[in-house]
Write an enzyme that holds these catalytic residues in place. Structure first.
Site, PDB file in Angstrom:
ATOM      1  N   GLU A  19       0.842  -1.198   0.000  1.00 60.72           N
ATOM      2  CA  GLU A  19       0.000   0.000   0.000  1.00 60.72           C
ATOM      3  C   GLU A  19       0.879   1.251   0.000  1.00 60.72           C
ATOM      4  O   GLU A  19       0.661   2.183  -0.764  1.00 60.72           O
ATOM      5  CB  GLU A  19      -0.907  -0.012   1.239  1.00 60.72           C
ATOM      6  CG  GLU A  19      -1.801   1.216   1.351  1.00 60.72           C
ATOM      7  CD  GLU A  19      -2.789   1.142   2.512  1.00 60.72           C
ATOM      8  OE1 GLU A  19      -2.876   0.083   3.162  1.00 60.72           O
ATOM      9  OE2 GLU A  19      -3.463   2.156   2.756  1.00 60.72           O
ATOM     10  N   GLU A  74       3.780  10.580  10.678  1.00 54.80           N
ATOM     11  CA  GLU A  74       4.489  10.563  11.973  1.00 54.80           C
ATOM     12  C   GLU A  74       4.860   9.117  12.328  1.00 54.80           C
ATOM     13  O   GLU A  74       5.975   8.838  12.773  1.00 54.80           O
ATOM     14  CB  GLU A  74       3.601  11.145  13.092  1.00 54.80           C
ATOM     15  CG  GLU A  74       3.369  12.640  13.015  1.00 54.80           C
ATOM     16  CD  GLU A  74       2.229  13.004  12.066  1.00 54.80           C
ATOM     17  OE1 GLU A  74       1.592  12.094  11.491  1.00 54.80           O
ATOM     18  OE2 GLU A  74       1.986  14.204  11.876  1.00 54.80           O
TER      19      GLU A  74
HETATM   20  C1  LIG Z   1      -9.128   9.682   3.579  1.00 54.47           C
HETATM   21  C2  LIG Z   1      -8.767   8.467   4.388  1.00 54.47           C
HETATM   22  C3  LIG Z   1      -8.959   7.204   3.848  1.00 54.47           C
HETATM   23  C4  LIG Z   1      -8.681   6.062   4.599  1.00 54.47           C
HETATM   24  N1  LIG Z   1      -8.961   4.830   4.063  1.00 54.47           N
HETATM   25  C5  LIG Z   1      -8.864   3.729   4.847  1.00 54.47           C
HETATM   26  C6  LIG Z   1      -9.315   2.454   4.361  1.00 54.47           C
HETATM   27  O1  LIG Z   1      -9.781   2.313   3.226  1.00 54.47           O
HETATM   28  N2  LIG Z   1      -9.248   1.403   5.196  1.00 54.47           N
HETATM   29  C7  LIG Z   1      -8.724   1.489   6.466  1.00 54.47           C
HETATM   30  O2  LIG Z   1      -8.655   0.482   7.165  1.00 54.47           O
HETATM   31  N3  LIG Z   1      -8.279   2.683   6.962  1.00 54.47           N
HETATM   32  C8  LIG Z   1      -8.356   3.798   6.177  1.00 54.47           C
HETATM   33  N4  LIG Z   1      -7.937   5.025   6.660  1.00 54.47           N
HETATM   34  C9  LIG Z   1      -7.492   5.107   8.046  1.00 54.47           C
HETATM   35  C10 LIG Z   1      -6.041   5.503   8.231  1.00 54.47           C
HETATM   36  O3  LIG Z   1      -5.194   4.411   7.994  1.00 54.47           O
HETATM   37  C11 LIG Z   1      -5.921   6.062   9.666  1.00 54.47           C
HETATM   38  O4  LIG Z   1      -6.644   7.277   9.689  1.00 54.47           O
HETATM   39  C12 LIG Z   1      -4.490   6.297  10.090  1.00 54.47           C
HETATM   40  O5  LIG Z   1      -3.849   5.065  10.303  1.00 54.47           O
HETATM   41  C13 LIG Z   1      -4.379   7.177  11.362  1.00 54.47           C
HETATM   42  O6  LIG Z   1      -5.166   6.672  12.394  1.00 54.47           O
HETATM   43  P1  LIG Z   1      -6.197   7.593  13.183  1.00 54.47           P
HETATM   44  O7  LIG Z   1      -7.057   8.313  12.173  1.00 54.47           O
HETATM   45  O8  LIG Z   1      -6.895   6.724  14.210  1.00 54.47           O
HETATM   46  O9  LIG Z   1      -5.337   8.701  13.929  1.00 54.47           O
HETATM   47  P2  LIG Z   1      -4.618   8.568  15.341  1.00 54.47           P
HETATM   48  O10 LIG Z   1      -3.917   7.275  15.440  1.00 54.47           O
HETATM   49  O11 LIG Z   1      -5.615   8.903  16.417  1.00 54.47           O
HETATM   50  O12 LIG Z   1      -3.543   9.718  15.228  1.00 54.47           O
HETATM   51  C14 LIG Z   1      -3.849  11.096  15.402  1.00 54.47           C
HETATM   52  C15 LIG Z   1      -2.533  11.883  15.262  1.00 54.47           C
HETATM   53  O13 LIG Z   1      -1.587  11.471  16.252  1.00 54.47           O
HETATM   54  C16 LIG Z   1      -0.377  11.018  15.629  1.00 54.47           C
HETATM   55  N5  LIG Z   1       0.159   9.870  16.371  1.00 54.47           N
HETATM   56  C17 LIG Z   1      -0.553   8.798  16.829  1.00 54.47           C
HETATM   57  N6  LIG Z   1       0.283   7.928  17.457  1.00 54.47           N
HETATM   58  C18 LIG Z   1       1.540   8.456  17.371  1.00 54.47           C
HETATM   59  C19 LIG Z   1       2.825   8.028  17.801  1.00 54.47           C
HETATM   60  N7  LIG Z   1       2.999   6.864  18.440  1.00 54.47           N
HETATM   61  N8  LIG Z   1       3.893   8.827  17.544  1.00 54.47           N
HETATM   62  C20 LIG Z   1       3.744  10.004  16.869  1.00 54.47           C
HETATM   63  N9  LIG Z   1       2.544  10.468  16.444  1.00 54.47           N
HETATM   64  C21 LIG Z   1       1.463   9.703  16.683  1.00 54.47           C
HETATM   65  C22 LIG Z   1      -0.792  10.606  14.230  1.00 54.47           C
HETATM   66  O14 LIG Z   1       0.271  10.636  13.329  1.00 54.47           O
HETATM   67  C23 LIG Z   1      -1.849  11.652  13.901  1.00 54.47           C
HETATM   68  O15 LIG Z   1      -1.254  12.836  13.472  1.00 54.47           O
HETATM   69  C24 LIG Z   1      -8.167   6.189   5.921  1.00 54.47           C
HETATM   70  C25 LIG Z   1      -7.940   7.465   6.456  1.00 54.47           C
HETATM   71  C26 LIG Z   1      -8.234   8.592   5.709  1.00 54.47           C
HETATM   72  C27 LIG Z   1      -8.016   9.950   6.335  1.00 54.47           C
END
Ligand SMILES: Cc1cc2nc3c(=O)[nH]c(=O)nc-3n(C[C@H](O)[C@H](O)[C@H](O)COP(=O)(O)OP(=O)(O)OC[C@H]3O[C@@H](n4cnc5c(N)ncnc54)[C@H](O)[C@@H]3O)c2cc1C
Length: 394
Positions: free
Chosen positions: A244, A381
């Site tokens: 991916e 990140e």
């Molecule tokens: C448009 C879009 C399409 C997507 N499509 C899919 C899909 O088809 N299928 C699917 O399964 N998922 C999908 N995703 C999900 C995507 O993989 C997640 O949004 C992503 O992994 C981040 O997780 P979260 O949104 O829970 O953010 P969080 O994990 O809550 O993170 C929030 C912020 O904190 C930072 N952060 C969190 N933990 C740490 C750390 N340990 N160190 C430093 N920084 C940190 C992150 O970088 C981010 O800036 C999609 C997301 C988007 C926005």
């Protein structure tokens, strides 16, 4: 590695160009060029045309219907597609599930699943993320409990891209709460028309609806839909994610956008001279051009040693970070090229300024939409953490 294309590679590039000029439908290319949303039928039409040519599943081995291209040929193909305004291929079946089934699937799963991806009978979507399980994916809670020949699935997925078009979803599900969280996850294939599945759209800041929530309530899934061993899902997910990430650098799209903004800057006037002659614009554009060139070379270098079409080790993370950063920076450059014309509301502009370039109207939406690039596929990140961990240790 020699970074010049060989005569065979240049001939291949010409073959791809000729194909795109002749076969890519004008109406689809026009939508892509204008940044408009493609209909499901557009994407299916383009997939079918590539499949007829044997060019759809670039990373699959020939025995499963792949074209047998080298890494450089794959790169040339995707770059030319972007340069000619071909749609981005929907990756879920082709570049995510396909390689997983080829590597971890049973013979029966290969025979059933792969041809249906190629001929478009199945549209897959990805069910990894959950509320409270994005970056910390191992904390996912969607439960699959084995009951005879079926798994009974309960839980919720979120951010499911293009799930509204899909008929099947590949999911990570919790099959055990023993040991560390990674050890109790399995990789399960679920038909979206099974009773108990509900797909709900999420509206995004650019006004589009490309992502969804998916809910599972007592959904019965045949046990034969498990890929690999029970509780092997984490290993499979990591393998899938390298594919991916390798594919989201978007170098072809950036190359095309940069050329377009250069052309626009050469025609637009600000403070009495062409924008392209403005030293601030020229410096920003040159910096981006240099970054893009460095990324192109890094990509070629990594792909030359790629296993199964995906960059090994931290390579896929590096491509993801840098590629998405450049694409976001390009959106910022575009907005500064347009200046006030990039405003979504043109009320404040003088009449003379209303003759805006056609894509100015979409600049704000495109800018906001591109924020997603540094989040999906594992946020940048998190990718930096992966790179740091590998280089410097824990
Ligand atoms: C448009 C879009 C399409 C997507 N499509 C899919 C899909 O088809 N299928 C699917 O399964 N998922 C999908 N995703 C999900 C995507 O993989 C997640 O949004 C992503 O992994 C981040 O997780 P979260 O949104 O829970 O953010 P969080 O994990 O809550 O993170 C929030 C912020 O904190 C930072 N952060 C969190 N933990 C740490 C750390 N340990 N160190 C430093 N920084 C940190 C992150 O970088 C981010 O800036 C999609 C997301 C988007 C926005």
């Amino acid at each position: 590695m020699d970074l010049e294309y060989t005569a065979e590679e240049r001939a291949f590039r010409d073959e791809v160009r000729n194909f795109l000029r002749k076969e890519l439908p004008d109406d689809i290319a026009a939508k892509v060029a204008a940044g408009k949303e493609l209909a499901k039928a557009d994407m299916e039409r383009w997939h079918a045309m590539l499949n007829a040519r044997g060019w759809l599943a670039a990373t699959w081995p020939q025995e499963h219907g792949g074209p047998g291209w080298s890494a450089v040929q794959r790169h040339i193909f995707s770059e030319e597609c972007a340069l000619h305004d071909a749609p981005r291929l929907v990756p879920f079946g082709l570049t995510m599930l396909g390689p997983v089934v080829i590597r971890f699937g049973t013979q029966a799963q290969k025979q059933e699943i792969l041809p249906r991806i190629l001929d478009g009978r199945d549209w897959w979507c990805q069910g990894f993320s959950e509320p409270d399980a994005g970056s910390d994916l191992a904390s996912l809670r969607t439960r699959a409990v084995r009951d005879g020949d079926v798994y009974v699935v309960n839980g919720q997925k979120t951010w499911t891209t293009l799930g509204q078009h899909a008929n099947r979803i590949f999911c990570l599900v919790r099959t055990s709460t023993e040991g560390n969280p990674q050890a109790g996850i399995s990789f399960l294939l679920i038909d979206l028309d099974t009773p108990g599945v509900e797909v709900r759209p999420i509206r995004l800041i650019d006004g589009g609806c490309e992502v969804n929530e998916v809910f599972f309530t007592d959904v019965g899934v045949p046990a034969s839909n498990l890929v690999g061993e029970e509780n092997q899902g984490w290993t499979i997910a990591k393998y899938l994610l390298t594919h991916e990430r390798t594919n989201i650098a978007g170098i072809g799209f950036s190359t095309k956008d940069l050329a377009r903004y250069h052309a626009l800057a050469a025609t637009m006037r600000r403070d009495g001279r062409r924008l392209s002659e403005n030293p601030l614009y020229a410096a920003r554009a040159a910096e981006l051009e240099a970054d893009l060139e460095a990324l192109r070379i890094t990509n070629l270098r990594l792909l030359a040693t790629a296993r199964d079409g995906a960059a090994a080790g931290i390579g896929s993370s590096l491509l993801k970070i840098k590629g998405t950063q450049i694409r976001q920076d390009l959106q910022s450059l575009f907005r500064s090229v347009l200046g006030p014309l990039a405003a979504p509301d043109a009320n404040g502009l003088a009449d003379a300024e209303l003759a805006v370039p056609a894509d100015a109207a979409r600049a704000a939406a495109a800018y906001f939409n591109h924020r997603k690039l540094s989040i999906f596929g594992g946020s940048n990140e998190i990718q930096r953490n992966i790179v740091a961990k590998q280089l410097f240790g824990d």
